[in-house]
Scaffold this motif. Structure first.
Motif, short mmCIF file in Angstrom:
data_model
loop_
_atom_site.label_atom_id
_atom_site.label_comp_id
_atom_site.label_asym_id
_atom_site.label_seq_id
_atom_site.Cartn_x
_atom_site.Cartn_y
_atom_site.Cartn_z
N ALA A 170 0.82 -1.22 0.00
CA ALA A 170 0.00 0.00 0.00
C ALA A 170 0.85 1.27 0.00
CB ALA A 170 -0.93 0.00 1.22
N LEU A 171 2.17 1.13 0.05
CA LEU A 171 3.05 2.29 0.09
C LEU A 171 3.08 3.01 -1.25
CD1 LEU A 171 6.06 0.77 2.05
CD2 LEU A 171 4.64 2.68 2.81
N PRO A 172 3.28 4.32 -1.23
CA PRO A 172 3.40 5.06 -2.50
C PRO A 172 4.64 4.63 -3.27
CG PRO A 172 3.98 6.46 -0.64
CD PRO A 172 3.41 5.20 -0.06
N LEU A 221 20.39 8.97 2.60
CA LEU A 221 19.20 9.46 1.92
C LEU A 221 19.38 10.93 1.53
CD1 LEU A 221 16.16 8.92 1.15
CD2 LEU A 221 15.60 9.92 3.39
N GLN A 222 19.86 11.72 2.45
CA GLN A 222 20.05 13.15 2.19
C GLN A 222 21.09 13.39 1.10
OE1 GLN A 222 21.61 15.56 5.43
NE2 GLN A 222 20.18 17.19 4.90
N ALA A 223 22.13 12.55 1.08
CA ALA A 223 23.21 12.73 0.11
C ALA A 223 22.92 12.05 -1.23
CB ALA A 223 24.51 12.18 0.69
N GLY A 224 21.80 11.34 -1.32
CA GLY A 224 21.48 10.65 -2.56
C GLY A 224 22.32 9.41 -2.80
N GLN A 225 22.86 8.83 -1.73
CA GLN A 225 23.69 7.63 -1.86
C GLN A 225 22.85 6.37 -1.70
OE1 GLN A 225 26.52 8.25 1.27
NE2 GLN A 225 27.77 9.69 0.09
N PRO A 226 23.36 5.22 -2.17
CA PRO A 226 22.62 3.97 -2.01
C PRO A 226 22.35 3.66 -0.53
CG PRO A 226 24.40 3.69 -3.59
CD PRO A 226 24.59 5.04 -2.97
N LEU A 227 21.15 3.22 -0.25
CA LEU A 227 20.76 2.91 1.12
C LEU A 227 21.16 1.48 1.48
CD1 LEU A 227 17.17 4.47 1.04
CD2 LEU A 227 19.24 5.49 1.99
N HIS A 228 21.38 1.27 2.77
CA HIS A 228 21.71 -0.06 3.27
C HIS A 228 20.43 -0.81 3.67
CE1 HIS A 228 25.95 0.41 3.11
NE2 HIS A 228 26.03 1.33 4.06
N ASN A 229 20.47 -2.14 3.53
CA ASN A 229 19.39 -3.02 3.99
C ASN A 229 18.04 -2.70 3.36
OD1 ASN A 229 21.41 -3.97 5.68
ND2 ASN A 229 20.05 -4.21 7.44
N VAL A 230 18.04 -2.50 2.07
CA VAL A 230 16.77 -2.28 1.36
C VAL A 230 16.00 -3.59 1.30
CG1 VAL A 230 15.72 -1.66 -0.85
CG2 VAL A 230 17.71 -0.39 -0.02
N VAL A 231 14.77 -3.58 1.82
CA VAL A 231 13.94 -4.79 1.79
C VAL A 231 12.74 -4.66 0.87
CG1 VAL A 231 14.62 -5.55 4.10
CG2 VAL A 231 12.66 -4.02 3.85
N PHE A 232 12.44 -3.42 0.45
CA PHE A 232 11.32 -3.23 -0.47
C PHE A 232 11.49 -1.94 -1.24
CE2 PHE A 232 7.17 -1.41 -1.57
CZ PHE A 232 6.60 -2.46 -2.27
N GLN A 233 11.29 -2.03 -2.55
CA GLN A 233 11.21 -0.85 -3.41
C GLN A 233 10.08 -1.08 -4.39
OE1 GLN A 233 15.29 -0.65 -4.99
NE2 GLN A 233 15.41 1.41 -4.17
N SER A 234 9.27 -0.05 -4.59
CA SER A 234 8.24 -0.17 -5.61
C SER A 234 8.88 -0.15 -6.99
CB SER A 234 7.26 1.01 -5.50
OG SER A 234 7.91 2.20 -5.93
#
Length: 331
Positions: free
Chosen positions: A75-77, A305-318
């Motif tokens: 249900a996330l945007p 997130l603020q610097a536009g760098q890859p995030l760690h531990n991504v478990v979901f992306q639309s």
């Protein structure tokens, strides 16, 4: 950057502000507002309903733990990325080893106070206790937690069986055997301790039922540090009550207290009243070290997130987020 920290972790907002430094707005909320849009650059919470997800506008939903089953992902945007955080594997592994050693040493059988009167009787009839060495432990779920438990069990010369979805072979220094979950029933009769530390999903809900508990037998120990619902609630109670299962150390529960609602027992069945149950209130991971590790990790992710760098531990992306950020992968 605007950050909202919601629910049980709201009291830790000052810790996060200190780690982030100036230029960040950290708002602590006991709960999400019942109506209206929820706007921020990032939201930290371990629970998000379908209604709340539909009202959410943020780039990062940071879950302050490993489990994400309470987050309505679909249900996330389309612009929201979900990350989780670990750091809990060491204290949970130590908790689990304590449960196994307590089971072997049978510490409950000794008098609470060794005074002159008790000493005479118990010294003359000292009970024999068991040893951890040579015992077989099956670890259901072999991720961060399972591997830390295996390292400690191996140090006590225990035979370790890693039970995973596919049974793919792993590092020999961690486990003596790697078996698929489909072979679990064949493994259980030779297991002294079954440790449940797998994620809760449609494939694991109710995975341990009456048959599996029967196969473990009246001398075995069951340790659950995952989610209660991996084990059938009624079957667990009846197996322990009737002593068809030896003992259980339970740190996770079927019901939890909620703010503004009447108190609830941890289970519909009086598990906590059974003499062969060690019941603890979901505390196996809670240490000062855990909070320090997790908040440093989350502060780093917010900086990314603020610097536009890859995030760690991504478990979901639309799909939308993946198309817009093709380089953003789990790290």
């Amino acid at each position: 950057m605007r950050v909202k920290i919601v629910g049980l972790h709201a009291p830790h907002a000052p810790r996060l502000r200190t780690l982030l430094g100036e230029g960040h707005e950290v708002e602590a909320l006991a709960a999400f507002p019942p109506t209206g849009e929820i706007r921020a650059d990032a939201v930290i919470t371990n629970s998000l309903s379908t209604d709340e997800a539909a009202r959410l506008h943020c780039r990062l939903l940071q879950v302050p733990g490993a489990g994400t089953e309470q987050v309505a992902m679909q249900a996330l945007p389309g612009t929201t990325t979900v990350c989780n955080v670990h750091g809990h594997e060491v204290p949970i592994a130590e908790f689990t080893l304590h449960a196994m050693l307590e089971h072997a040493l049978q510490l409950w059988s000794y008098p609470a106070r060794l005074d002159a009167e008790a000493f005479a009787g118990c010294y003359a009839a000292r009970p024999q206790h068991d040893e951890a060495q040579g015992k077989t432990v099956a670890i259901l779920g072999f991720g961060h937690i399972g591997q830390e438990i295996a390292r400690r069990a191996r140090a006590f010369d225990m035979h370790v069986i890693a039970v995973t979805r596919g049974g793919r072979q792993g590092a020999a220094e961690l486990a003596h055997e790697f078996v698929a979950v489909t072979a679990l029933d064949a493994v259980l009769p030779r297991v002294d301790t079954l440790v449940v530390c797998c994620p809760l999903d449609d494939g694991t809900r109710g995975l341990i039922g009456a048959r599996q508990l029967e196969l473990l037998g009246p001398k075995a120990l069951l340790v659950n540090v995952a989610r209660a619902e991996v084990i059938d609630e009624q079957a667990l109670y009846e197996a322990l009550r009737d002593k068809r299962l030896g003992r259980a150390a339970l740190d996770v529960w079927y019901r939890y207290p909620k703010p503004g609602q009447p108190p609830v027992a941890p289970s519909r069945w009086p598990l906590h009243e059974l003499p062969n149950v060690r019941a603890t209130p979901h505390i196996s991971a809670i240490t000062p070290g855990l909070l320090d590790r997790r908040y440093r990790f989350m502060a780093d992710n917010l900086g990314r997130l603020q610097a536009g760098q890859p995030l760690h531990n991504v478990v979901f992306q639309s799909p939308v987020t993946r198309r817009e950020n093709p380089d953003r992968r789990p790290a």
